[in-house]
Scaffold this motif. Structure first.
Motif, mmCIF file in Angstrom:
data_model
loop_
_atom_site.group_PDB
_atom_site.id
_atom_site.type_symbol
_atom_site.label_atom_id
_atom_site.label_comp_id
_atom_site.label_asym_id
_atom_site.label_seq_id
_atom_site.Cartn_x
_atom_site.Cartn_y
_atom_site.Cartn_z
ATOM 1 N N TYR A 70 0.857 -1.190 0.000
ATOM 2 C CA TYR A 70 0.000 0.000 0.000
ATOM 3 C C TYR A 70 0.888 1.233 0.000
ATOM 4 O O TYR A 70 1.887 1.294 0.718
ATOM 5 C CB TYR A 70 -0.889 -0.017 1.247
ATOM 6 N N PRO A 72 0.917 5.024 1.021
ATOM 7 C CA PRO A 72 0.133 5.976 1.805
ATOM 8 C C PRO A 72 -0.135 7.314 1.122
ATOM 9 O O PRO A 72 -1.136 7.959 1.411
ATOM 10 C CB PRO A 72 0.972 6.199 3.069
ATOM 11 N N THR A 74 -0.453 7.951 -2.333
ATOM 12 C CA THR A 74 -1.385 7.848 -3.460
ATOM 13 C C THR A 74 -2.612 6.995 -3.141
ATOM 14 O O THR A 74 -3.580 7.014 -3.894
ATOM 15 C CB THR A 74 -0.684 7.220 -4.676
ATOM 16 N N HIS A 75 -2.539 6.213 -2.077
ATOM 17 C CA HIS A 75 -3.581 5.259 -1.672
ATOM 18 C C HIS A 75 -3.698 4.092 -2.645
ATOM 19 O O HIS A 75 -4.657 3.327 -2.594
ATOM 20 C CB HIS A 75 -4.946 5.928 -1.487
ATOM 21 N N THR A 90 -6.936 1.960 -5.790
ATOM 22 C CA THR A 90 -7.472 1.999 -4.428
ATOM 23 C C THR A 90 -7.386 0.619 -3.787
ATOM 24 O O THR A 90 -7.366 -0.406 -4.488
ATOM 25 C CB THR A 90 -8.954 2.425 -4.427
ATOM 26 N N TRP A 113 -10.401 -0.959 2.757
ATOM 27 C CA TRP A 113 -9.834 -0.493 4.029
ATOM 28 C C TRP A 113 -10.045 -1.520 5.133
ATOM 29 O O TRP A 113 -9.257 -1.589 6.075
ATOM 30 C CB TRP A 113 -10.434 0.851 4.411
ATOM 31 N N GLN A 126 -7.441 0.267 7.453
ATOM 32 C CA GLN A 126 -8.169 1.453 7.942
ATOM 33 C C GLN A 126 -7.347 2.201 8.999
ATOM 34 O O GLN A 126 -7.447 3.407 9.120
ATOM 35 C CB GLN A 126 -9.516 1.008 8.524
ATOM 36 N N ARG A 129 -5.441 5.014 7.489
ATOM 37 C CA ARG A 129 -6.201 6.012 6.727
ATOM 38 C C ARG A 129 -6.288 7.320 7.493
ATOM 39 O O ARG A 129 -6.522 7.335 8.688
ATOM 40 C CB ARG A 129 -7.597 5.474 6.453
#
Length: 132
Positions: A70, A72, A74-75, A90, A113, A126, A129
């Motif tokens: 993952y 962080p 650009t997601h 995503t 998430w 999550q 996030r």
């Protein structure tokens, strides 16, 4: 104009309900989450930087462990090998691809998430996030 602390205008009511639906919680819990976020002094100082590195994540679905990374900033989420290998904009897109690859009979829409797990901590993605 509201006469009571329990009254909110229609626009605010709509926004709170929108957040509640997005987070899959009650409207009261959505307000509580927002308040908790802004009560934490470290929350404002943890904005992502361009130097953030990818975070190892994984998912367990139908007896299969899928490894990913993952990003962080650009997601985005990358699955480097196995079912659904590829780059996704995503976490939810990556989760959907995994379900399509492993179990095409089910509706593949998933909240990424809560599908992906941060390998280092064992917590849901999550947890990384940025709250609203």
């Amino acid at each position: 104009m509201s006469n009571s602390i329990h009254d909110v205008d229609d626009a605010t009511f709509t926004q709170v309900n929108l957040l509640a639906r997005a987070w899959n919680v009650s409207p009261a819990e959505a307000v509580r989450k927002l308040i908790e976020h802004f009560q934490r002094p470290e929350a404002a100082s943890q904005a992502p930087t361009a130097n953030d590195r990818r975070v190892a994540v994984h998912a367990l679905y139908d007896g299969v462990r899928i490894e990913g990374e993952y990003h962080p900033v650009t997601h985005a989420l990358a699955i480097n090998a196995g079912p659904a290998a590829g780059n996704y904009r995503t976490p939810s897109g990556a989760a959907t691809a995994v379900l399509q690859a492993l179990n095409p009979q089910v509706k593949p829409n998933r909240n990424g998430w809560s599908f992906w797990i941060v390998t280092e901590t064992g917590r849901l993605l999550q947890s990384l996030r940025n709250p609203v």
